[in-house]
Design a protein around this motif. Sequence first.
Motif, mmCIF file in Angstrom:
data_model
loop_
_atom_site.group_PDB
_atom_site.id
_atom_site.type_symbol
_atom_site.label_atom_id
_atom_site.label_comp_id
_atom_site.label_asym_id
_atom_site.label_seq_id
_atom_site.Cartn_x
_atom_site.Cartn_y
_atom_site.Cartn_z
ATOM 1 N N TRP A 1 0.846 -1.194 0.000
ATOM 2 C CA TRP A 1 0.000 0.000 0.000
ATOM 3 C C TRP A 1 0.885 1.249 0.000
ATOM 4 N N GLY A 2 2.014 1.168 0.714
ATOM 5 C CA GLY A 2 2.962 2.287 0.770
ATOM 6 C C GLY A 2 3.543 2.628 -0.593
ATOM 7 N N MET A 3 3.742 1.608 -1.429
ATOM 8 C CA MET A 3 4.241 1.876 -2.790
ATOM 9 C C MET A 3 3.218 2.700 -3.574
ATOM 10 N N GLY A 4 1.942 2.365 -3.405
ATOM 11 C CA GLY A 4 0.895 3.131 -4.077
ATOM 12 C C GLY A 4 0.838 4.568 -3.578
ATOM 13 N N VAL A 5 0.950 4.748 -2.260
ATOM 14 C CA VAL A 5 0.939 6.094 -1.682
ATOM 15 C C VAL A 5 2.176 6.867 -2.136
ATOM 16 N N GLY A 6 3.315 6.169 -2.199
ATOM 17 C CA GLY A 6 4.546 6.811 -2.674
ATOM 18 C C GLY A 6 4.425 7.274 -4.118
ATOM 19 N N LEU A 7 3.778 6.470 -4.949
ATOM 20 C CA LEU A 7 3.559 6.847 -6.350
ATOM 21 C C LEU A 7 2.645 8.079 -6.437
ATOM 22 N N ASP A 8 1.612 8.099 -5.601
ATOM 23 C CA ASP A 8 0.740 9.279 -5.559
ATOM 24 C C ASP A 8 1.507 10.522 -5.126
ATOM 25 N N ALA A 9 2.402 10.360 -4.146
ATOM 26 C CA ALA A 9 3.219 11.488 -3.676
ATOM 27 C C ALA A 9 4.130 11.979 -4.786
ATOM 28 N N TRP A 10 4.722 11.044 -5.518
ATOM 29 C CA TRP A 10 5.597 11.433 -6.630
ATOM 30 C C TRP A 10 4.806 12.224 -7.663
ATOM 31 N N LYS A 11 3.612 11.754 -7.998
ATOM 32 C CA LYS A 11 2.777 12.463 -8.979
ATOM 33 C C LYS A 11 2.436 13.856 -8.487
ATOM 34 N N LEU A 12 2.140 13.978 -7.203
ATOM 35 C CA LEU A 12 1.736 15.267 -6.645
ATOM 36 C C LEU A 12 2.885 16.259 -6.606
ATOM 37 N N PHE A 13 4.037 15.839 -6.126
ATOM 38 C CA PHE A 13 5.131 16.781 -5.888
ATOM 39 C C PHE A 13 6.094 16.950 -7.053
ATOM 40 N N TYR A 14 6.213 15.949 -7.919
ATOM 41 C CA TYR A 14 7.219 16.032 -8.980
ATOM 42 C C TYR A 14 6.651 16.002 -10.390
ATOM 43 N N GLN A 15 5.402 15.644 -10.542
ATOM 44 C CA GLN A 15 4.814 15.598 -11.884
ATOM 45 C C GLN A 15 3.858 16.775 -12.021
ATOM 46 N N ARG A 16 4.421 17.944 -12.239
ATOM 47 C CA ARG A 16 3.626 19.165 -12.306
ATOM 48 C C ARG A 16 3.212 19.516 -13.731
ATOM 49 N N ARG A 17 3.886 18.984 -14.707
ATOM 50 C CA ARG A 17 3.555 19.244 -16.105
ATOM 51 C C ARG A 17 3.733 17.963 -16.886
ATOM 52 N N GLY A 18 3.195 17.958 -18.076
ATOM 53 C CA GLY A 18 3.339 16.788 -18.924
ATOM 54 C C GLY A 18 1.987 16.242 -19.323
ATOM 55 N N GLU A 19 2.020 15.202 -20.117
ATOM 56 C CA GLU A 19 0.807 14.629 -20.681
ATOM 57 C C GLU A 19 -0.112 14.048 -19.603
ATOM 58 N N ALA A 20 0.466 13.322 -18.649
ATOM 59 C CA ALA A 20 -0.360 12.719 -17.584
ATOM 60 C C ALA A 20 -1.006 13.801 -16.725
ATOM 61 N N TYR A 21 -0.244 14.844 -16.418
ATOM 62 C CA TYR A 21 -0.787 15.956 -15.618
ATOM 63 C C TYR A 21 -1.922 16.644 -16.376
ATOM 64 N N ASP A 22 -1.705 16.896 -17.661
ATOM 65 C CA ASP A 22 -2.731 17.557 -18.481
ATOM 66 C C ASP A 22 -4.001 16.717 -18.567
#
Length: 162
Positions: free
Chosen positions: A117-138
């Motif tokens: 479950w922590g891996m999933g939460v970590g992935l969400d954290a990565w998306k929130l803090f480091y994926q600010r632009r790009g196709e997935a963000y858009d």
Amino acid sequence: MNSSEQSLTRSYSQEDVQQILNIALAQHPSADTELSYAQLLEIADELRIAPGTLKLAETTWLTQQGDSAKLQKFDSYRRSKFQDKFGKYAITNTCLVALNFLTGFGIPWSLYVLIFWGMGVGLDAWKLFYQRRGEAYDRAFQNWQRKQKIQKSITGLIDKLV
């Protein structure tokens, strides 16, 4: 050629002019006061900018301001969703680890839940803090906007019916 003649023959790129004017406006004693539309027209006239061009630039600026506000609202929404997920993760896993310890020190089954479950939460954290632009963000932003529009239209329909 004296220094005043040299100053008059200098030339600057548009980017240089913008930077110089931004610095000058920031250092201006009345920098806190706002300019009226008439003053903006006056400045544009002095710079030989046509009123139509100025109006188009203002419209573009207003659109950009609106988009920026929507992006800030979306980022705030993403932060609140992450906080909810992390809170559920922390509370649930604290209880599971405590339950695992209370039932004995056999196989630490709660650690498996904690890690996966922590891996999933970590992935969400990565998306929130480091994926600010790009196709997935858009894509996520567009989905959020769509949901907002649907909620607005449903709320509007309900208000009309009531």
